[in-house]
Design an enzyme around this catalytic site. Structure first.
Site, mmCIF file in Angstrom:
data_model
loop_
_atom_site.group_PDB
_atom_site.id
_atom_site.type_symbol
_atom_site.label_atom_id
_atom_site.label_comp_id
_atom_site.label_asym_id
_atom_site.label_seq_id
_atom_site.Cartn_x
_atom_site.Cartn_y
_atom_site.Cartn_z
ATOM 1 N N GLU A 1 36.411 32.640 36.649
ATOM 2 C CA GLU A 1 36.957 31.651 37.453
ATOM 3 C C GLU A 1 38.339 32.012 38.060
ATOM 4 O OE1 GLU A 1 35.541 29.344 39.219
ATOM 5 O OE2 GLU A 1 33.751 28.637 38.043
ATOM 6 N N ARG B 1 39.415 33.203 42.064
ATOM 7 C CA ARG B 1 40.088 32.122 42.732
ATOM 8 C C ARG B 1 41.545 32.505 42.958
ATOM 9 N NH1 ARG B 1 37.919 26.244 41.868
ATOM 10 N NH2 ARG B 1 35.676 26.708 41.013
ATOM 11 N N GLU C 1 28.014 26.389 49.556
ATOM 12 C CA GLU C 1 26.878 27.565 50.041
ATOM 13 C C GLU C 1 26.280 27.440 51.148
ATOM 14 O OE1 GLU C 1 28.828 27.366 46.015
ATOM 15 O OE2 GLU C 1 27.488 25.977 47.074
ATOM 16 N N THR D 1 33.083 35.708 46.772
ATOM 17 C CA THR D 1 32.275 34.462 46.309
ATOM 18 C C THR D 1 33.366 33.209 46.243
ATOM 19 O OG1 THR D 1 30.586 33.786 44.887
ATOM 20 C CG2 THR D 1 32.635 34.414 43.744
#
Length: 577
Positions: free
Chosen positions: A196, A200, A477, A567
């Protein structure tokens, strides 16, 4: 220290026994002469030891900051404030070590039509709530008007940088940039998830650097990279899942030695990019080791179990899913191949990446894909050991966009099988439709987190949701795949799908005084039950993809042959080979 020069008629004393040393040079000299030889020796010894202590402390902290093992040579980035290094409009030279790295600077354009303006308004509404109630904290709790802590790194600020840049929100971007320069501090004494943090924080900083060419973002990204390296120092080279950035230590969770498949495989684009920008090969080398291990492990039908042991470097269990813990492994196989040059050549050292991706697509089609009754919607289920489950997470809706991206590259490969190309696009189109129906067939027009599909002949509904899965977290998504499908097929229906989803977000998740909230029940428009959480990915991904989806063809910002989107929807340019 400067205040000392402004003080007059005062003195400072250093007591050694009964000795007083006044500020005046004459007084110091007089008292020095009064000292016995033994006292002078003591003073000199104390001064000498103090200097040694200070110097050793400086050297220790300097080494800690660099976090470089003694067996590594490393030249840190330097920043000459008087003569800052100019960033060329198009290239950053790599000191002759590799071809120029293209940054493809993008000028701020801002919205070009009414739909884009509506998305910008939505971003500003979300940003207003965050800035007024949670500035500098990780995320906003919009109902209670408080903040939520996770990393303690101002997550929403870092995650939103490139979205603001694309939307030409110059004032907001400057505020965020200044906060990062003055307040982003990695000395946070807690263990956070490496995956994460990487997608990010590191992804957000790299994207902001590529778009703005502002050195502060690269400096912070490089500092993060150096602090992250201990996570890769394991017996197997499979990284630990939890990282303490302050202590520069990493570990597995207390209850297991396992990491998840997506955690260990979704670091590559970001750390490769850091190597390309800095010339520091340690980041790419760590990624290459992970890739080789995952490539060599047995993966029947190209499908990998979702747990891997960091000690032994072996898969654990037999659960196969493209949802939570598995999804971005498949996503990054393709995107790494693109980042490495997209050469469809069996002799190329990176050919195994596209080979593994194609094998996994065949495995998904043969082992996981089924169609519903009565309407024949295609979906991707899961394997729990050898038992098939018709369960599909919203997270799986990244897949049609990924398939379409693969199609867009492979269709230009000479002699690539035409039937395989047709399969890629057919799966992409059918799965996109399914993901949209997961929104359209619920009363709020929003998708639940998880759905279950019916495959029995006597079924009257194609899918249903269980009580615990009715929530919507503002996830991106589906709109991500809508963006890719419109971009690649030029079919405007995908924009219309996205507009309907956006309208539902506006109607059911918008909080009047600022921000948007995830909701607990997509089936009940009269009582959605706010969860009081605005995820940072709503600004980083969902609104960004919607903004890009509504672009007019003649004003598109990005060429998918020049940019990768990680992503977390952060933009990474593809190196020139």
């Amino acid at each position: 220290m400067s205040s000392i020069n402004t003080i007059s008629n005062q003195y400072y004393s250093l007591n050694l026994g009964t000795i007083e040393i006044k500020q005046s040079r004459q007084s110091i000299y007089r008292y020095w002469n009064r000292l016995h030889r033994f006292q002078k020796t003591l003073v000199l010894i104390v001064v000498f030891l103090s200097v040694l202590y200070v110097l050793s402390h400086i050297e220790f902290h300097h080494k800690q900051l660099k976090n470089i093992p003694s067996n590594h040579e490393h030249q840190p980035l330097t920043r000459d404030k008087a003569n800052p290094r100019p960033i060329p409009d198009r290239f950053v030279a790599m000191n002759g070590k590799r071809p120029p790295y293209s940054i493809f600077k993008v000028p701020m354009k801002g919205p070009s039509n009414e739909r884009q303006k509506k998305v910008v308004d939505a971003f500003l509404h979300a940003w207003k709530g965050y800035k007024e109630n949670a500035w500098g904290e990780d995320e906003l709790k919009p109902i209670s008007r408080r903040s939520s802590s996770w990393f303690n790194l101002g997550l929403t600020i870092v995650d939103s940088l490139d979205t603001m840049y694309l939307m030409n929100l110059q004032d907001q971007f400057k505020d965020a940039r200044d906060w990062i320069e003055k307040s982003l501090n990695f000395d946070v004494d807690r263990y956070n998830n490496l995956f994460e943090l990487t997608i990010r924080i590191l992804g957000g900083l790299l994207s902001a650097y590529h778009l703005s060419a502002d050195q502060i973002f690269l400096d912070k990204a490089y500092e993060f990279g150096n602090r992250s390296l201990p996570a890769f120092d394991t017996k197997s080279a499979i990284p630990y899942s939890d990282l303490n950035l302050m202590r520069r230590k990493a570990k597995s969770p207390s209850w297991t030695s396992d990491s998840s498949l997506s955690e260990v495989s979704t670091l590559s684009i970001e750390f490769n990019d850091l190597t390309y920008l800095t010339g520091d090969k340690r980041f790419e080398q760590a990624i290459n080791k992970i890739n080789q291990i995952l490539h060599r492990l047995n993966k029947p039908n190209g499908l990998a179990p979702i747990f891997i042991d960091t000690n032994e470097g072996q898969f654990r269990g037999r659960t196969i899913t493209l949802g939570a813990r598995g999804d971005s492994y498949y996503e990054y196989l393709l995107k790494q191949w693109i980042q490495k040059g997209a050469k469809y050549d069996k002799n190329d050292e990176n050919f195994y990446l596209i080979q593994n991706w194609l094998e996994s697509v065949r495995g998904i089609k043969s082992k996981l894909v089924q169609k519903t009754k009565p309407n024949g919607y295609m979906f991707v289920g899961e394997l729990l050991s050898d038992t098939y489950s018709p369960k599909m997470d919203h997270l799986v809706c990244f897949l049609p966009g990924n398939l379409a991206l693969g199609y867009s590259y492979l269709k230009k490969v000479p002699d690539f099988p035409e039937d395989d190309l047709k399969d890629l696009m057919n799966m992409a189109q059918e799965l996109t439709e399914t993901c949209y129906q997961m929104y359209a067939q619920f009363a709020t027009g929003l998708s639940p987190e998880i759905v279950y599909f019916n495959t029995h002949e006597d079924s009257t509904k194609d899918f249903y949701v269980k009580d615990n899965d009715r929530h919507n977290l503002l996830r991106p998504e589906t709109v991500e795949s809508l963006y890719y499908m419109k971009k690649i097929t030029k079919d405007k229906k995908y924009e219309e799908y996205g507009w309907k989803i956006f309208e539902s977000f506006e109607k059911y998740t918008k909080i009047e005084h600022g921000g948007y909230s995830s909701i607990n029940d997509v089936t009940n428009p009269e009582r959605v039950n706010f969860r009081d959480k605005m995820e940072s990915f709503f600004l980083a991904e969902t609104l960004k993809y919607l903004y890009l989806l509504f672009e007019e063809e003649n004003s598109e910002s990005f060429d998918l042959k020049r940019w990768l989107i990680n992503t977390e929807a952060h933009l990474i340019p593809i190196p020139i080979n």
